[in-house]
Design an enzyme around this catalytic site. Structure first.
Site, PDB file in Angstrom:
ATOM      1  N   GLY A 181     -22.398 -32.623  36.196  1.00 33.45           N
ATOM      2  CA  GLY A 181     -21.509 -32.436  35.062  1.00 33.45           C
ATOM      3  C   GLY A 181     -22.166 -31.594  33.981  1.00 33.45           C
ATOM      4  CB  CYS A 182     -20.704 -29.546  31.286  1.00 35.82           C
ATOM      5  SG  CYS A 182     -19.390 -30.655  30.735  1.00 35.82           S
ATOM      6  CE1 TYR A 183     -20.916 -33.083  25.709  1.00 36.95           C
ATOM      7  CE2 TYR A 183     -19.157 -34.039  27.036  1.00 36.95           C
ATOM      8  CZ  TYR A 183     -19.585 -33.461  25.844  1.00 36.95           C
ATOM      9  OH  TYR A 183     -18.700 -33.271  24.811  1.00 36.95           O
TER      10      TYR A 183
END
Length: 351
Positions: A154-156
């Protein structure tokens, strides 16, 4: 693999992750895009939804059919919402395709945890076990040609884990003291419209959301726990800011010794030596999201507070590139044995 170039298909080509895959793969010297796919827009030119691709991508959007995809492609990227990939990927694997999945469906090894946080039925346990978590700078050695299924982080978690893991691995920070304050541009919410991302709601505004409930929490904790050798729980708070792209993850942790900013810079430079896409700032300098805009870089900086004996770690990425499409292509490069920077050597867009 057939022919001179690896043939790739992109499921979810009408989303931000999918169209960013197209942007980078069009310039990739070892890849040919043979199919752009959308379940909702099959039969239409992709330029209907993305006019900037007029005369650049001329293929009509294909429908989702595993056998038809396998007849054209060697590798398929699934840039779909969570819950969709879990149903689609088994058929793609059965058809003999290598899959790089950009959804969250295969990141968590425990199906019960997935169902708790994502509110979807979990994929089969054997697929969760098979999936390689493709955080390239950390798990790249596990990505090989035999990796049938790569789960793109995921990005986070990408920004957060790249910022925390070197210090945690060295034993320099207390794993139970970690607080993460993360902020993202609105493209992280996807292209679908909602009240939360409506211009009138987000412009000149700053919103906190999913406090203690964000689905990336268990993904972050899973990776940190593996590094620490003990169960790690974090406080993770996300905010939406009025910009299109970018993530800044600001992390706080208690130091387990007397370390300076210069010590941290040296530690991180050694940890990421040879990994071009992680750039470590000099002591006293901290990164900004504009400095990675449109690129696959993750920039990291530090501040040590001798008074509180805590360190602040600042990590920034472009959420659509390093947090999605760029890292997926980086995984493809590693899987194929190419230089991991192939097709990704674009400097950030500035200003």
């Amino acid at each position: 693999m057939s022919g001179d170039k690896v043939k790739v298909a992109i499921v979810g080509s009408t989303g931000y992750g999918g169209v960013e895959l197209i942007r980078f793969l069009l310039g990739h010297p070892e890849v040919e895009i043979v199919s752009v796919i959308s379940a909702s827009s099959a039969g239409s030119p992709i330029s209907d939804g993305f006019p900037h691709l007029t005369d650049i991508v001329v293929q009509t959007l294909d429908g989702v059919d595993a056998e038809q995809i396998a007849a054209k492609a060697d590798v398929v990227f699934t840039a779909t919402p969570s819950g969709v990939s879990a149903k689609l990927v088994p058929d793609l694997l059965q058809a003999g395709l290598n899959v790089i999945d950009l959804s969250g469906d295969f990141r968590l090894k425990d199906g019960a945890v997935y169902e708790e946080w994502y509110k979807h039925e979990a994929p089969e346990d054997n697929l969760l076990e098979q999936a390689v978590y493709g955080l390239c700078e950390i798990n790249g050695d596990e990505v090989t040609r035999s990796s049938g299924l790569i789960s793109n982080p995921g990005c986070y978690p990408t920004a957060t884990l790249l910022g925390l893991i070197p210090a945690l691995s060295a034993g320099w920070i207390d794993p139970q003291s970690i607080i993460i304050d993360a902020k993202s541009g609105v493209s992280g919410a996807g292209r679908g419209t909602s009240l939360m991302t409506h211009y009138g709601e987000i412009n000149e505004n700053l919103k906190v959301y999913k406090i203690n409930k964000h689905q990336h929490i268990p993904e972050i904790e899973q990776s940190l726990s593996a590094v620490a050798g003990e169960q790690v729980t974090v406080t993770f708070t996300t905010h939406l800011v009025p910009m299109t792209r970018g993530i800044m993850s600001t992390m706080y942790a208690s130091l387990k010794g007397e370390y300076t900013e210069a010590d941290l810079v040296e530690l991180y430079q050694q940890y990421y030596e040879g990994r071009k896409f992680v750039r470590v700032r000099e002591a006293g300098k901290w990164p900004a999201t504009k400095e990675v805009f449109g690129s696959n870089y993750c920039d990291i900086g530090f501040a040590v507070d001798p008074r509180t004996k805590r360190v602040t770690i600042v990590s920034v990425i472009d959420n659509v590139v390093k947090g999605a499409a760029g890292q997926a292509i980086q995984n493809l490069n590693i899987m194929m044995g190419w230089d991991e920077t192939t097709g990704l050597n674009l400097s950030p867009v500035y200003p």
